[in-house]
Design a protein around this motif. Structure first.
Motif, PDB file in Angstrom:
ATOM      1  N   ARG A   1     109.729  42.802  46.998  1.00 45.06           N
ATOM      2  CA  ARG A   1     109.634  44.185  46.520  1.00 45.06           C
ATOM      3  C   ARG A   1     110.095  45.131  47.613  1.00 45.06           C
ATOM      4  NH1 ARG A   1     103.872  46.251  44.659  1.00 45.06           N
ATOM      5  NH2 ARG A   1     103.511  45.928  46.898  1.00 45.06           N
ATOM      6  N   PRO A   2     110.972  46.065  47.316  1.00 44.50           N
ATOM      7  CA  PRO A   2     111.438  46.995  48.354  1.00 44.50           C
ATOM      8  C   PRO A   2     110.316  47.911  48.797  1.00 44.50           C
ATOM      9  CG  PRO A   2     112.242  47.667  46.199  1.00 44.50           C
ATOM     10  CD  PRO A   2     111.609  46.323  46.003  1.00 44.50           C
ATOM     11  N   PRO A   3     110.399  48.443  50.005  1.00 46.56           N
ATOM     12  CA  PRO A   3     109.345  49.341  50.479  1.00 46.56           C
ATOM     13  C   PRO A   3     109.335  50.640  49.677  1.00 46.56           C
ATOM     14  CG  PRO A   3     111.212  49.327  52.002  1.00 46.56           C
ATOM     15  CD  PRO A   3     111.464  48.241  51.008  1.00 46.56           C
ATOM     16  N   PRO A   4     108.197  51.304  49.577  1.00 46.77           N
ATOM     17  CA  PRO A   4     108.134  52.555  48.803  1.00 46.77           C
ATOM     18  C   PRO A   4     108.921  53.660  49.479  1.00 46.77           C
ATOM     19  CG  PRO A   4     106.082  52.189  49.983  1.00 46.77           C
ATOM     20  CD  PRO A   4     106.894  50.947  50.159  1.00 46.77           C
ATOM     21  N   SER A   5     109.410  54.567  48.665  1.00 46.75           N
ATOM     22  CA  SER A   5     110.174  55.698  49.173  1.00 46.75           C
ATOM     23  C   SER A   5     109.204  56.804  49.599  1.00 46.75           C
ATOM     24  CB  SER A   5     111.132  56.220  48.086  1.00 46.75           C
ATOM     25  OG  SER A   5     111.856  57.332  48.556  1.00 46.75           O
ATOM     26  N   VAL A   6     109.006  56.939  50.905  1.00 51.91           N
ATOM     27  CA  VAL A   6     108.066  57.913  51.460  1.00 51.91           C
ATOM     28  C   VAL A   6     108.832  58.822  52.412  1.00 51.91           C
ATOM     29  CG1 VAL A   6     105.934  58.241  52.770  1.00 51.91           C
ATOM     30  CG2 VAL A   6     106.175  56.264  51.261  1.00 51.91           C
ATOM     31  N   ARG A   7     108.638  60.108  52.281  1.00 53.07           N
ATOM     32  CA  ARG A   7     109.311  61.062  53.150  1.00 53.07           C
ATOM     33  C   ARG A   7     108.750  60.960  54.565  1.00 53.07           C
ATOM     34  NH1 ARG A   7     112.518  65.443  52.358  1.00 53.07           N
ATOM     35  NH2 ARG A   7     112.538  67.016  54.008  1.00 53.07           N
ATOM     36  N   PHE A   8     109.632  60.950  55.547  1.00 53.46           N
ATOM     37  CA  PHE A   8     109.233  60.774  56.943  1.00 53.46           C
ATOM     38  C   PHE A   8     108.638  62.067  57.476  1.00 53.46           C
ATOM     39  CE2 PHE A   8     110.444  61.066  61.490  1.00 53.46           C
ATOM     40  CZ  PHE A   8     109.634  60.048  61.959  1.00 53.46           C
ATOM     41  N   ASN A   9     107.480  61.936  58.107  1.00 50.03           N
ATOM     42  CA  ASN A   9     106.810  63.082  58.723  1.00 50.03           C
ATOM     43  C   ASN A   9     106.330  62.642  60.108  1.00 50.03           C
ATOM     44  OD1 ASN A   9     105.383  65.319  59.477  1.00 50.03           O
ATOM     45  ND2 ASN A   9     104.107  65.419  57.634  1.00 50.03           N
ATOM     46  N   PRO A  10     106.976  63.101  61.196  1.00 55.38           N
ATOM     47  CA  PRO A  10     106.567  62.651  62.543  1.00 55.38           C
ATOM     48  C   PRO A  10     105.125  62.982  62.875  1.00 55.38           C
ATOM     49  CG  PRO A  10     108.675  63.788  62.600  1.00 55.38           C
ATOM     50  CD  PRO A  10     108.120  64.012  61.241  1.00 55.38           C
ATOM     51  N   ALA A  11     104.588  64.062  62.328  1.00 57.37           N
ATOM     52  CA  ALA A  11     103.220  64.445  62.669  1.00 57.37           C
ATOM     53  C   ALA A  11     102.191  63.466  62.117  1.00 57.37           C
ATOM     54  CB  ALA A  11     102.925  65.851  62.140  1.00 57.37           C
ATOM     55  N   LEU A  12     102.534  62.720  61.075  1.00 58.26           N
ATOM     56  CA  LEU A  12     101.603  61.778  60.460  1.00 58.26           C
ATOM     57  C   LEU A  12     101.891  60.333  60.853  1.00 58.26           C
ATOM     58  CD1 LEU A  12     101.458  63.288  56.842  1.00 58.26           C
ATOM     59  CD2 LEU A  12      99.942  63.736  58.784  1.00 58.26           C
ATOM     60  N   HIS A  13     102.753  60.135  61.815  1.00 58.93           N
ATOM     61  CA  HIS A  13     103.093  58.767  62.214  1.00 58.93           C
ATOM     62  C   HIS A  13     101.918  58.126  62.948  1.00 58.93           C
ATOM     63  CE1 HIS A  13     105.484  55.390  63.720  1.00 58.93           C
ATOM     64  NE2 HIS A  13     106.356  55.724  62.788  1.00 58.93           N
ATOM     65  N   GLU A  14     101.672  56.828  62.671  1.00 52.61           N
ATOM     66  CA  GLU A  14     100.513  56.163  63.258  1.00 52.61           C
ATOM     67  C   GLU A  14     100.687  55.933  64.757  1.00 52.61           C
ATOM     68  OE1 GLU A  14      99.883  52.619  61.105  1.00 52.61           O
ATOM     69  OE2 GLU A  14      99.256  53.618  59.266  1.00 52.61           O
ATOM     70  N   ARG A  15     101.862  55.465  65.174  1.00 49.58           N
ATOM     71  CA  ARG A  15     102.106  55.181  66.590  1.00 49.58           C
ATOM     72  C   ARG A  15     103.155  56.151  67.115  1.00 49.58           C
ATOM     73  NH1 ARG A  15     103.206  48.800  66.801  1.00 49.58           N
ATOM     74  NH2 ARG A  15     104.807  49.478  65.330  1.00 49.58           N
ATOM     75  N   VAL A  16     102.699  57.054  67.963  1.00 49.92           N
ATOM     76  CA  VAL A  16     103.597  58.082  68.496  1.00 49.92           C
ATOM     77  C   VAL A  16     104.643  57.457  69.405  1.00 49.92           C
ATOM     78  CG1 VAL A  16     103.671  60.271  69.743  1.00 49.92           C
ATOM     79  CG2 VAL A  16     101.688  59.712  68.320  1.00 49.92           C
ATOM     80  N   ALA A  17     104.345  56.313  70.031  1.00 55.19           N
ATOM     81  CA  ALA A  17     105.297  55.685  70.946  1.00 55.19           C
ATOM     82  C   ALA A  17     106.563  55.223  70.223  1.00 55.19           C
ATOM     83  CB  ALA A  17     104.636  54.500  71.644  1.00 55.19           C
TER      84      ALA A  17
END
Length: 238
Positions: free
Chosen positions: A110-126
């Motif tokens: 199954r392809p990954p879901p289409s989610v808009r990228f938001n740097p502020a909500l990223h789990e790993r900032v590194a």
């Protein structure tokens, strides 16, 4: 006590345990006694164990008599097997065959879901990079888009945008422009290798599942590097 000679006892007869051929000497009547084979405990006297399915399967002790209702049962299993047979298909013993459409359907990723990228909500900032490591473009706040295809369209779009970027900012100097273009060219080269592998006989499984994902990742990073380079070059003074 009989004496063999004066003052000495008579010697006992010599008993031989093995013959000249090395085999043990057994009395003749003992061989006839061992010929009677004993039946193992719990075996049926009428020999019905020969009809068992395997050496460790027990025979049904109930002496079943066929009736006129047997022809109404199409399966050879339990009542649940017959119910599945009536609903889906054939049942042979305990093995149930249920057709799925026209035949067996292969498993597909199954392809990954289409989610808009938001740097502020990223789990790993590194993972977003930084100015110190030279990969701050990974945090570009743009929407992710899949590669338009593996026929060369994705790399062609990146090359056109790269040429437009060099054309729009000729006054920024060669060194700053080359430093900002380096990650774009890196991911563009990755994208071109993926397209080349897809067009020149890649493994069918890799071409169906892995290459599209790799192309999407390379195309996404190239677009982020283009956006970051345009933002930085726009700050150059004329």
């Amino acid at each position: 006590m009989p004496l063999g000679r004066v003052g000495a006892p008579a010697s006992a007869p010599r008993v031989l345990l093995y013959g000249r051929d090395g085999r043990p000497r057994v009395p003749d009547d003992l061989g006839n006694a061992l010929a009677v084979a004993a039946r193992p405990p719990g075996s049926l006297p009428d020999g019905r164990e020969a009809g068992a399915r395997g050496p460790f399967d027990r025979v049904n002790p109930v002496d079943y008599q066929a009736t006129r209702f047997d022809q109404a049962w199409r399966g050879k299993g339990t009542a649940g097997d017959v119910a599945l047979e009536n609903a889906h298909g054939s049942v042979t013993g305990a093995a149930v065959t249920i057709p799925l459409g026209d035949g067996d359907q292969p498993a597909r990723a199954r392809p990954p879901p289409s989610v808009r990228f938001n740097p502020a909500l990223h789990e790993r900032v590194a993972d977003l990079g930084s100015e110190a490591t030279g990969d701050a473009y990974k945090a570009a706040p743009i929407a992710d888009e899949p590669a338009p295809g593996l026929d060369g369209a994705a790399s062609r779009i990146v090359r056109e945008q790269l040429a437009a970027l060099e054309r729009d900012f000729p006054h920024c100097g060669a060194l700053p422009t080359a430093a900002l273009m380096r990650p774009v060219r890196l991911h563009l080269a990755q994208l071109e290798r993926i397209e080349h592998a897809f067009a020149h006989g890649a493994d069918p499984v890799r071409a169906e599942h892995l290459l599209p994902r790799e192309a999407d990742a390379a195309y996404m990073l190239a677009r982020r590097a283009l956006w970051y380079a345009r933002q930085k070059l726009a700050q150059c003074s004329r």
